[in-house]
Design a protein around this motif. Structure first.
Motif, PDB file in Angstrom:
ATOM      1  N   CYS A 301      26.366 -16.406 -12.814  1.00 22.58           N
ATOM      2  CA  CYS A 301      25.269 -16.945 -11.988  1.00 22.58           C
ATOM      3  C   CYS A 301      25.341 -16.357 -10.584  1.00 22.58           C
ATOM      4  O   CYS A 301      24.341 -15.984  -9.994  1.00 22.58           O
ATOM      5  N   THR A 302      26.554 -16.310 -10.028  1.00 22.58           N
ATOM      6  CA  THR A 302      26.726 -15.762  -8.688  1.00 22.58           C
ATOM      7  C   THR A 302      26.768 -14.236  -8.811  1.00 22.58           C
ATOM      8  O   THR A 302      26.842 -13.695  -9.914  1.00 22.58           O
ATOM      9  N   ASP A 303      26.726 -13.541  -7.668  1.00 22.93           N
ATOM     10  CA  ASP A 303      26.622 -12.087  -7.715  1.00 22.93           C
ATOM     11  C   ASP A 303      27.801 -11.453  -8.455  1.00 22.93           C
ATOM     12  O   ASP A 303      28.956 -11.793  -8.222  1.00 22.93           O
ATOM     13  N   ASN A 304      27.457 -10.536  -9.348  1.00 19.93           N
ATOM     14  CA  ASN A 304      28.467  -9.825 -10.133  1.00 19.93           C
ATOM     15  C   ASN A 304      27.855  -8.514 -10.611  1.00 19.93           C
ATOM     16  O   ASN A 304      26.640  -8.320 -10.502  1.00 19.93           O
ATOM     17  N   ALA A 305      28.680  -7.616 -11.134  1.00 17.65           N
ATOM     18  CA  ALA A 305      28.138  -6.318 -11.563  1.00 17.65           C
ATOM     19  C   ALA A 305      27.821  -6.299 -13.051  1.00 17.65           C
ATOM     20  O   ALA A 305      27.035  -5.471 -13.509  1.00 17.65           O
ATOM     21  N   ALA A 306      28.388  -7.246 -13.819  1.00 13.67           N
ATOM     22  CA  ALA A 306      28.115  -7.269 -15.264  1.00 13.67           C
ATOM     23  C   ALA A 306      26.617  -7.453 -15.520  1.00 13.67           C
ATOM     24  O   ALA A 306      26.035  -6.838 -16.412  1.00 13.67           O
ATOM     25  N   MET A 307      25.980  -8.291 -14.690  1.00 12.64           N
ATOM     26  CA  MET A 307      24.538  -8.539 -14.859  1.00 12.64           C
ATOM     27  C   MET A 307      23.738  -7.252 -14.600  1.00 12.64           C
ATOM     28  O   MET A 307      22.680  -7.027 -15.194  1.00 12.64           O
ATOM     29  N   ILE A 308      24.257  -6.403 -13.724  1.00 13.06           N
ATOM     30  CA  ILE A 308      23.585  -5.125 -13.429  1.00 13.06           C
ATOM     31  C   ILE A 308      23.735  -4.191 -14.636  1.00 13.06           C
ATOM     32  O   ILE A 308      22.795  -3.499 -15.035  1.00 13.06           O
TER      33      ILE A 308
END
Ligand code: KG4
Ligand code: ZN
Length: 339
Positions: A301-308
């Motif tokens: 939910c919080t900023d991370n690179a996996a979502m990118i």
């Protein structure tokens, strides 16, 4: 079909992050270094401080992500990076690292929109089903988005002033609570009552846009007035009253969108999706109105690179690559990021 492994990099705000994701849904590594401790004493993110930390940390997180995934550069198929929206100085650090990595190892470079990342964070846990409505609530963003298919974004509404998380952090600051204020207010609100009845800004009847600056000012004015009169302030009630106003507006507008757009799936993401009151209200609404509610695990939910990396896979399939002159942008309309 061959497995596609993408190294993803995210530095749009105060998290320095790198991750390797396979086929857009299997997280092989997910390294996030949060700078919260450095920004705490300033009561918020200081852009220049964020950029400097990114410079110090970026090669470390990339190396760690590759090690954790147990891969060599030649095992990768592409490098993905957030190119906006975000703090420009912060974005440029990740962007230049990604370009250098892609150039050095002859890999395609994939540009990713940060908000698309927040939505696709769900894909790390389950396949997205369309059509869907996504509510993105964080320190920098408050957006209600509809998707009819992959990489197809329509903005239904967005904040006209402060982001929700920003309002949380500012109210918390005036209450004397540490940064980030969201979790603190959430904790106090559980023990308080909605006695202050702060305003709810619904704007025009048919608008899905949000506004939180009026609410923020109402809370801050109330606190100043009470302090001037030497009246005691019940922090728990202030927190609960503020939070109830936020939740009423966020959930009512989102529910309206779900009903009028005839959608069955709702995604809620961003740091404020951690809010227990907001989650609880959406859970009740989902049972009552029969829509599916998906909130990714907090780490996604919080900023991370996996979502990118999750978004990048779909872009890879469409061969949507960028040249090395790709630039960072502090604002990019997500509708322009539809392919
Ligand atoms: O997504 P995020 O980690 O960073 C970006 O802004 O992109 O979101 C951080 C925001 C902060 O404003 C923080 O106060 C808020 O999320 N937040 C919360 C909660 N946990 C974090 N707000 C309300 N309730 C929470 N439990
Ligand atoms: Zn974010």
């Amino acid at each position: 079909m061959k497995d596609i492994k993408i190294l993803a990099i995210e530095t749009s705000c105060d998290e320095t992050a790198a991750s390797v994701v396979q086929n857009g849904n299997k997280v092989l590594s997910n390294v996030v270094i949060s700078q919260i401790e450095s920004h705490k004493r300033f009561g918020g993110v200081v852009p220049e401080v964020a950029s400097r930390h990114h410079v110090e940390l970026i090669t470390i997180v990339i190396e760690e992500a590759m090690q954790e995934a147990n891969l060599k550069p030649e095992d990768l198929d592409a490098v993905a990076v957030t190119y906006g929206p975000g703090l420009i100085g912060a974005l440029l650090v990740g962007l230049n690292a990604a370009k250098a990595y892609a150039f050095a190892h002859d890999l395609p470079l994939i540009p990713v929109h940060h908000i698309a990342g927040h939505i696709y964070a769900n894909q790390l846990e389950r396949k997205l089903q369309f059509p869907l409505v996504a509510l993105i609530v964080s320190g920098g963003h408050t957006e209600l988005i509809k998707m009819n298919e992959h990489l197809d974004f329509t903005v239904l509404g967005e904040t006209r002033d402060d982001a929700v998380g920003e309002a949380y952090d500012k109210v918390a600051r005036v209450l004397g609570l540490p940064y980030p204020g969201g979790p603190e207010i959430d904790r106090l609100a559980k023990e308080g009552e909605d006695t202050y009845k702060f305003p709810r800004a619904y704007l025009d009847k048919d608008s899905y846009d949000f506004s939180f600056s009026g609410l923020k000012s109402a809370v801050i004015n109330t606190l100043h007035n009470e302090r001037q009169k030497n009246n005691p302030i019940n922090e728990k009630d202030v927190s609960r009253s503020f939070q109830e106003s936020v939740i009423d507006v966020l959930t009512e507008k989102t529910l309206d969108a779900i009903i009028s757009e005839d959608v069955k799936d709702l995604i809620v993401a961003g740091g404020v999706a951690a809010n227990s009151g907001l989650r609880g209200r959406f859970e009740t609404l989902s049972e009552k109105h029969g829509f599916n509610l998906y909130i990714p695990a907090l780490k996604y939910c919080t900023d991370n690179a996996a979502m990118i990396g999750a978004v990048a896979y779909d872009l890879y399939l469409k061969k949507h690559f960028a040249d090395l002159d790709l630039n960072g942008q502090n604002y990019i309309d997500i509708e322009e990021f539809s392919f």
